[in-house]
Design an enzyme around this catalytic site. Structure first.
Site, PDB file in Angstrom:
ATOM      1  N   ARG A  88       1.143   2.873  -7.380  1.00  0.00           N
ATOM      2  CA  ARG A  88      -0.171   2.226  -7.525  1.00  0.00           C
ATOM      3  C   ARG A  88      -1.197   3.144  -8.194  1.00  0.00           C
ATOM      4  NH1 ARG A  88      -1.031  -2.579  -4.025  1.00  0.00           N
ATOM      5  NH2 ARG A  88       0.977  -3.555  -4.268  1.00  0.00           N
TER       6      ARG A  88
ATOM      7  N   ARG B  25      -7.352   0.134  -7.490  1.00  0.00           N
ATOM      8  CA  ARG B  25      -8.765  -0.015  -7.133  1.00  0.00           C
ATOM      9  C   ARG B  25      -9.475   1.255  -6.695  1.00  0.00           C
ATOM     10  NH1 ARG B  25      -7.232  -4.834  -3.275  1.00  0.00           N
ATOM     11  NH2 ARG B  25      -5.416  -3.464  -3.307  1.00  0.00           N
TER      12      ARG B  25
ATOM     13  N   ARG C  21     -10.579  -4.677 -14.519  1.00  0.00           N
ATOM     14  CA  ARG C  21     -10.200  -5.852 -13.736  1.00  0.00           C
ATOM     15  C   ARG C  21     -11.332  -6.882 -13.759  1.00  0.00           C
ATOM     16  NH1 ARG C  21     -10.587  -7.925  -8.784  1.00  0.00           N
ATOM     17  NH2 ARG C  21      -8.766  -8.549  -7.548  1.00  0.00           N
TER      18      ARG C  21
ATOM     19  N   ASP D 152       3.218  -7.075 -11.368  1.00  0.00           N
ATOM     20  CA  ASP D 152       3.408  -7.221  -9.918  1.00  0.00           C
ATOM     21  C   ASP D 152       4.787  -7.789  -9.625  1.00  0.00           C
ATOM     22  OD1 ASP D 152       1.594  -6.989  -7.358  1.00  0.00           O
ATOM     23  OD2 ASP D 152       2.907  -8.723  -7.070  1.00  0.00           O
TER      24      ASP D 152
ATOM     25  N   TYR E  39       8.190 -12.903   0.650  1.00  0.00           N
ATOM     26  CA  TYR E  39       6.930 -13.530   0.225  1.00  0.00           C
ATOM     27  C   TYR E  39       7.142 -15.000  -0.157  1.00  0.00           C
ATOM     28  CZ  TYR E  39       4.824  -8.891   0.199  1.00  0.00           C
ATOM     29  OH  TYR E  39       4.353  -7.667   0.581  1.00  0.00           O
TER      30      TYR E  39
HETATM   31  O1  CP3 Z   1       2.235   1.054  -9.081  1.00  0.00           O
HETATM   32  C1  CP3 Z   1       1.534   0.603 -10.014  1.00  0.00           C
HETATM   33  O2  CP3 Z   1       0.432   1.090 -10.340  1.00  0.00           O
HETATM   34  C2  CP3 Z   1       2.102  -0.517 -10.858  1.00  0.00           C
HETATM   35  C3  CP3 Z   1       1.677  -1.835 -10.557  1.00  0.00           C
HETATM   36  C4  CP3 Z   1       2.108  -2.466  -9.242  1.00  0.00           C
HETATM   37  C5  CP3 Z   1       1.280  -3.359  -8.535  1.00  0.00           C
HETATM   38  N1  CP3 Z   1       1.990  -3.888  -7.504  1.00  0.00           N
HETATM   39  C6  CP3 Z   1      -0.110  -3.687  -8.893  1.00  0.00           C
HETATM   40  C7  CP3 Z   1      -0.982  -4.320  -7.881  1.00  0.00           C
HETATM   41  C8  CP3 Z   1       3.327  -2.403  -8.560  1.00  0.00           C
HETATM   42  C9  CP3 Z   1       4.550  -1.550  -8.835  1.00  0.00           C
HETATM   43  C10 CP3 Z   1       3.244  -3.331  -7.470  1.00  0.00           C
HETATM   44  C11 CP3 Z   1       4.357  -3.583  -6.549  1.00  0.00           C
HETATM   45  C12 CP3 Z   1       4.163  -4.512  -5.425  1.00  0.00           C
HETATM   46  N2  CP3 Z   1       3.392  -5.639  -5.386  1.00  0.00           N
HETATM   47  C13 CP3 Z   1       4.843  -4.415  -4.204  1.00  0.00           C
HETATM   48  C14 CP3 Z   1       5.891  -3.373  -3.876  1.00  0.00           C
HETATM   49  C15 CP3 Z   1       5.328  -2.033  -3.585  1.00  0.00           C
HETATM   50  C16 CP3 Z   1       4.564  -1.920  -2.310  1.00  0.00           C
HETATM   51  O3  CP3 Z   1       3.348  -1.666  -2.395  1.00  0.00           O
HETATM   52  O4  CP3 Z   1       5.182  -2.080  -1.241  1.00  0.00           O
HETATM   53  C17 CP3 Z   1       4.416  -5.469  -3.389  1.00  0.00           C
HETATM   54  C18 CP3 Z   1       4.862  -5.740  -1.977  1.00  0.00           C
HETATM   55  C19 CP3 Z   1       3.507  -6.247  -4.157  1.00  0.00           C
HETATM   56  C20 CP3 Z   1       2.848  -7.516  -3.761  1.00  0.00           C
HETATM   57  C21 CP3 Z   1       1.388  -7.384  -3.743  1.00  0.00           C
HETATM   58  N3  CP3 Z   1       0.598  -7.243  -4.857  1.00  0.00           N
HETATM   59  C22 CP3 Z   1       0.554  -7.395  -2.610  1.00  0.00           C
HETATM   60  C23 CP3 Z   1       1.021  -7.515  -1.186  1.00  0.00           C
HETATM   61  C24 CP3 Z   1      -0.756  -7.247  -3.078  1.00  0.00           C
HETATM   62  C25 CP3 Z   1      -2.025  -7.312  -2.280  1.00  0.00           C
HETATM   63  C26 CP3 Z   1      -2.255  -6.079  -1.511  1.00  0.00           C
HETATM   64  C27 CP3 Z   1      -3.421  -5.327  -2.075  1.00  0.00           C
HETATM   65  O5  CP3 Z   1      -3.301  -4.103  -2.208  1.00  0.00           O
HETATM   66  O6  CP3 Z   1      -4.440  -5.982  -2.337  1.00  0.00           O
HETATM   67  C28 CP3 Z   1      -0.698  -7.093  -4.485  1.00  0.00           C
HETATM   68  C29 CP3 Z   1      -1.846  -6.899  -5.389  1.00  0.00           C
HETATM   69  C30 CP3 Z   1      -1.765  -5.736  -6.335  1.00  0.00           C
HETATM   70  N4  CP3 Z   1      -0.669  -5.375  -7.067  1.00  0.00           N
HETATM   71  C31 CP3 Z   1      -2.843  -4.880  -6.685  1.00  0.00           C
HETATM   72  C32 CP3 Z   1      -2.364  -3.998  -7.661  1.00  0.00           C
HETATM   73  C33 CP3 Z   1      -3.126  -2.921  -8.392  1.00  0.00           C
HETATM   74  C34 CP3 Z   1      -4.264  -4.999  -6.172  1.00  0.00           C
HETATM   75  C35 CP3 Z   1      -4.846  -6.146  -6.893  1.00  0.00           C
HETATM   76  C36 CP3 Z   1      -6.316  -6.067  -7.176  1.00  0.00           C
HETATM   77  O7  CP3 Z   1      -6.728  -5.421  -8.191  1.00  0.00           O
HETATM   78  O8  CP3 Z   1      -7.068  -6.686  -6.426  1.00  0.00           O
END
Ligand code: CP3
Length: 344
Positions: free
Chosen positions: A24, A28, A37, A74, A151
């Site tokens: 990540r 944010r 964003r 994602d 999910y």
């Molecule tokens: O790592 C990186 O920077 C690459 C991009 C990336 C994102 N999600 C961007 C993201 C990667 C590799 C993921 C993987 C992901 N997404 C996983 C597996 C890894 C882990 O964290 O366990 C999972 C379970 C998801 C599903 C997901 N996406 C959830 C549950 C959420 C919401 C949780 C949160 O943090 O708000 C997301 C949103 C998400 N994916 C964000 C980002 C940067 C936040 C979104 C925003 O900008 O509001």
């Protein structure tokens, strides 16, 4: 030019300083991410806008000089490409239309049709291929079938993956059909990322730890093995990082059993234990607790050094044990990098 450090570590080379990137890393906690964003409107619009998705992928590379960039996208884009509805509720997380009935499964698209929705992601990879510094490795990724299925079945994130475990108990044929479709879709999706320019791919099985015993072997290990075998058949030599998060003792032998070139470790396992039991088989990635990116200070420095030290006799890519959180301080990320690279 000398081969990129991450690729060298993935081949098993022991480097004097471990290469580093961060789960990540585009997110944010960075003001520049929040600005882009906002420009995109919402998270999914950002994922599907190749110029802006490439921009946020590059932001942490410019700021910190990480050794790898991870494609901004994602794991839930794949179910969306298969036909599930997907949206994000601010402050709460993802929501999907649920799949718990055969009729809902039957409405999904075949794996061969995911590219229509996902083509902007491949475009992002192509832009990154052009724009990344020559020494930076580009990592593509997908969710592992089990994690993505949790999910799809629940329609949201869950603490204990209860709905997915319930479907597995009540309608195993449907549960296995969902995993099968996701396995095929993941192969298609990652294959196209590699064709577009991803140099490494990572499989995120964030909820692998909730699969026990035989279930772990059937629904975490076996799909990873199949995906990796197919990717390596189509793209000889492509390195794969597997992340069966919270697998605990099931980390032992996971790389050998699946054909993964590297196993990513969460921070619930002690580095000394992982060095003796997991790194003996090849490269490992990890595993600093992401909470240090919030709290910083002496504890961050001490634990970073301990991890580098514990893994110093084998191939290692430094990373967190899970994604950095939005409340992290960007200064602490710099402190971690300086500590790994010997400047602090
Ligand atoms: O790592 C990186 O920077 C690459 C991009 C990336 C994102 N999600 C961007 C993201 C990667 C590799 C993921 C993987 C992901 N997404 C996983 C597996 C890894 C882990 O964290 O366990 C999972 C379970 C998801 C599903 C997901 N996406 C959830 C549950 C959420 C919401 C949780 C949160 O943090 O708000 C997301 C949103 C998400 N994916 C964000 C980002 C940067 C936040 C979104 C925003 O900008 O509001």
């Amino acid at each position: 030019m000398a081969e990129k450090t991450i690729l060298r570590a993935l081949k098993g080379e022991v480097l004097p300083t471990p290469p580093i990137w961060m789960m990540r890393q585009a997110g944010r906690y960075l003001p520049e991410y929040k600005a882009t964003r906002a420009q995109a409107g919402d998270f999914l619009s950002l994922c599907y806008n190749p110029d802006l998705a490439a921009e946020v992928t590059l932001q942490p590379i410019r700021r910190y000089g990480f050794d790898a960039a991870i494609l901004f996208a994602d794991i839930l884009l794949l179910p969306q490409a298969l036909g599930a509805d997907l949206w994000f509720v601010t402050g709460e997380g993802p929501r999907l239309s649920t799949i718990t009935q055969q009729s809902e499964f039957d409405a999904l698209k075949p794996a061969s049709e995911v590219h229509e929705t996902l083509s902007p992601i491949y475009e992002t990879v192509k832009i990154l291929k052009r724009e990344l510094p020559a020494e930076t490795t580009l990592i593509g990724f997908a969710g592992a079938p089990w994690t993505v299925a949790t999910y799809m079945i629940a329609g949201r994130g869950t603490k204990d993956q209860g709905p997915a475990h319930a479907l597995k108990a009540e309608n195993r044929a449907l549960f296995e059909a969902i995993l099968e479709r996701l396995t095929e879709g993941t192969i298609e999706y990652l294959s196209k990322q590699i064709e577009a320019g991803a140099e490494v791919v990572k499989l995120f099985d964030s909820w692998a730890g909730s699969l026990k015993g035989e279930d772990f072997d059937r629904y975490a290990l076996a799909p990873a093995k199949r995906i990796i075998a197919e990717l390596k058949a189509r793209h000889p030599g492509i390195p794969v990082i597997a992340f069966p998060r919270e697998a605990g003792e099931k980390y032992v032998g996971f790389a050998k059993a699946t054909g993964a070139d590297c196993v990513a470790l969460d921070n619930s396992v002690a580095p000394e234990w992982a060095a003796a039991n997991v790194q003996v088989d090849g490269c490992v990635q990890g595993n600093l607790a992401s909470s240090h990116m919030v709290t910083g200070g002496e504890a961050l420095v001490r634990e970073t050094r301990e991890i580098v030290q514990a893994f110093s006799k084998g191939p290692h890519i430094f990373n967190l044990g899970h994604g950095i959180t939005p409340d992290a301080d960007p200064e602490n990320v710099q402190l971690m990098i300086d500590t790994v690279r010997g400047g602090a």
